[in-house]
Design an enzyme around this catalytic site. Structure first.
Site, mmCIF file in Angstrom:
data_model
loop_
_atom_site.group_PDB
_atom_site.id
_atom_site.type_symbol
_atom_site.label_atom_id
_atom_site.label_comp_id
_atom_site.label_asym_id
_atom_site.label_seq_id
_atom_site.Cartn_x
_atom_site.Cartn_y
_atom_site.Cartn_z
ATOM 1 N N HIS A 36 -78.379 -24.832 50.991
ATOM 2 C CA HIS A 36 -78.402 -23.740 51.972
ATOM 3 C C HIS A 36 -78.741 -24.264 53.361
ATOM 4 C CE1 HIS A 36 -79.046 -19.783 53.716
ATOM 5 N NE2 HIS A 36 -78.498 -19.275 52.626
ATOM 6 N N HIS A 37 -78.109 -23.641 54.361
ATOM 7 C CA HIS A 37 -78.327 -24.057 55.748
ATOM 8 C C HIS A 37 -79.767 -23.808 56.193
ATOM 9 C CE1 HIS A 37 -76.737 -25.673 59.349
ATOM 10 N NE2 HIS A 37 -75.526 -25.185 59.245
ATOM 11 N N ALA A 38 -80.492 -22.956 55.511
ATOM 12 C CA ALA A 38 -81.908 -22.751 55.834
ATOM 13 C C ALA A 38 -82.723 -23.997 55.521
ATOM 14 C CB ALA A 38 -82.471 -21.557 55.054
#
Length: 473
Positions: free
Chosen positions: A144-146
């Site tokens: 995930h980009h988080a």
């Protein structure tokens, strides 16, 4: 307590069933270099031992009470490698078409937010040269980009790699996990953060106003980067669905560097020139080529200049015209080189932490509601196009790397796509090659291969024009 930065959390709030915010990679492995014969169980076990002390692999989200603030990261006490590393086999004949079709399906599946936000799918039976060719193993990765941006994502993968087949992976155990506070403490911190937010806003407004003033002055002088909302509309600039299509291509890094040296440009200038030419050819084949140039958002790492210590994403972005309105590759390169110099100077004048500062004000509830409303009302089709696509250029290792002992034959990165910009092209260098990954909304770009197959053709066209110019000078 390991609180997500506003920018990291924004990628959670941006996510909808159609707009998934994970980054992917297609890693093609040559198992013949492994010290012991390949087996999935052995690979899964080796990965288990390598990731257990790495927070990015073994932490999960915990929401703040009443969603008053961004979530925090806590250690997943029940971490189970079997929930993250899976095994699949390609259907016969196990070639490129079967591989990209399967990867597109996997890219369209959301990550489970109750667990650490990553998955690896080990895909067996890949024969890129046909049924009689050598079988390779592919690892399709989703993070995930988080958790990562382009640079930290590449670094995270390298944590699992070595310089020799039998050597230990290069990464060192980090074993630093955020504390898991109790409910009262978490609520109290969130209330204090909410109460002091207006003071933080006041600190951000003045420098942001100065940035706007300087940008206007640059625009008047003709030295500003390209402006958003100035892009022509194409078939991939609308509301996206949850379906994906993926295409992969390769190019020679040595040839790109030769062009760079001969023309006094940069590798990034050449890559963007190839992308502009490929997009021009693709749209021309479909009878959709706009008379004005396409506009790309190019993520830029600010890891070296950022003053912020925390946060996984340390990126900014610049806008650049791709010269799709210019037929000749060398003319396009010269135009892009000049514009990119202006864009870089403009970007340097903007504080590295500006995007991160403003992202702190992304309210968990209202931000997510706004994104869903934007998608449901199909607003991307009703206002001027912000940008046509995202193009990333991620520097990779100059030497061969080995993943759990298997040589990485190719590594294709894939970024997220957005409502209004349903195409993402990411380029990564690896041991003298350039690997190009394109991912798109399937309804917007039904045949992504029709786009990426133009990259090597454009490189050849540009190389010949440069050689011709050098010979005549």
């Amino acid at each position: 307590m390991d609180r997500l930065s506003g920018l990291d959390a924004s990628f959670l709030y941006l996510e909808t069933p159609a707009q998934l915010m994970h980054v992917c990679a297609v890693m093609v492995l040559d198992p013949s270099t492994m010290p012991e014969p390949y087996s999935f169980d052995r690979l899964q076990s080796a990965l288990d031992g390598q990731v257990r002390d790495v927070p990015e692999f073994t932490r999960k989200l915990r929401r703040v009470p009443l969603r008053l603030d961004h979530p925090i990261w806590v250690r997943d006490q029940g971490f189970d490698i079997e929930r993250h590393v899976h095994r699949l086999a390609l259907p016969s004949p196990g070639g490129y078409d079967e591989l990209v079709s399967l990867c597109a399906h996997l890219a369209a599946l959301p990550l489970d937010r109750s667990r650490p936000l990553w998955e690896m799918w080990v895909i067996e039976g890949y024969r890129p040269d046909g049924e009689d060719g050598v079988e390779q193993v592919v690892v399709f990765t989703k993070i995930h980009h988080a958790t990562v941006d382009g640079v930290s994502g590449a670094s995270l993968i390298s944590h699992l790699c070595s310089l020799e087949p039998e050597a230990e992976p290069m990464g060192e155990a980090k074993a630093r996990f955020g504390r898991d506070p109790g409910y009262p403490e978490l609520l109290g911190r969130s209330l204090i953060g909410t109460a002091t937010r207006p003071l933080t806003l006041a600190k951000v407004l003045k420098p942001s106003a100065q940035i706007v003033t300087r940008s206007i002055a640059r625009a008047r002088a003709g030295t500003a980067m390209a402006a958003p909302f100035s892009a022509p509309r194409t078939s991939f600039n609308g509301t996206i669905t949850g379906h994906r299509t993926i295409a992969l291509a390769d190019a020679s890094l040595d040839e790109i560097r030769e062009i760079k040296r001969a023309t006094g440009t940069t590798v990034n200038d050449v890559v963007l020139t190839l992308a502009g030419g490929a997009l021009r050819a693709y749209l021309e084949e479909r009878g959709e080529l706009p008379s004005t140039s396409l506009l790309a958002t190019v993520p830029v790492s600010v890891r070296e200049s950022s003053q912020r210590e925390g946060g996984a994403n340390k990126v900014s972005a610049l806008f650049t015209k791709l010269g799709t309105d210019i037929e000749h590759p060398l003319e396009r390169l010269q135009m892009l080189a000049e514009r990119n110099r202006n864009a870089k100077e403009h970007h340097k004048a903007i504080d590295a932490d500006t995007l991160q500062d403003w992202a702190e004000f992304a309210a968990p509830r209202t931000f997510g509601l706004a994104v869903r409303t934007y998608a449901n009302l199909r607003l991307a089709e009703k206002h001027p196009v912000v940008h046509n696509l995202v193009i990333s250029n991620v520097p990779g290792p100059p030497m061969p790397l080995y993943f759990m002992g298997a040589r990485i034959a190719a590594l294709y990165p894939l970024g997220p796509v957005f409502h209004g910009a349903g195409l993402n092209i990411t380029v990564m260098s690896n041991a003298g090659e350039v690997h190009i990954g394109a991912i798109a909304c399937r309804e917007s770009v039904p045949d992504a291969d029709a786009l990426v197959r133009h990259f090597p053709k454009e490189l050849e066209r540009l190389r010949k024009q440069v050689e011709s110019k050098v010979a005549s000078s």
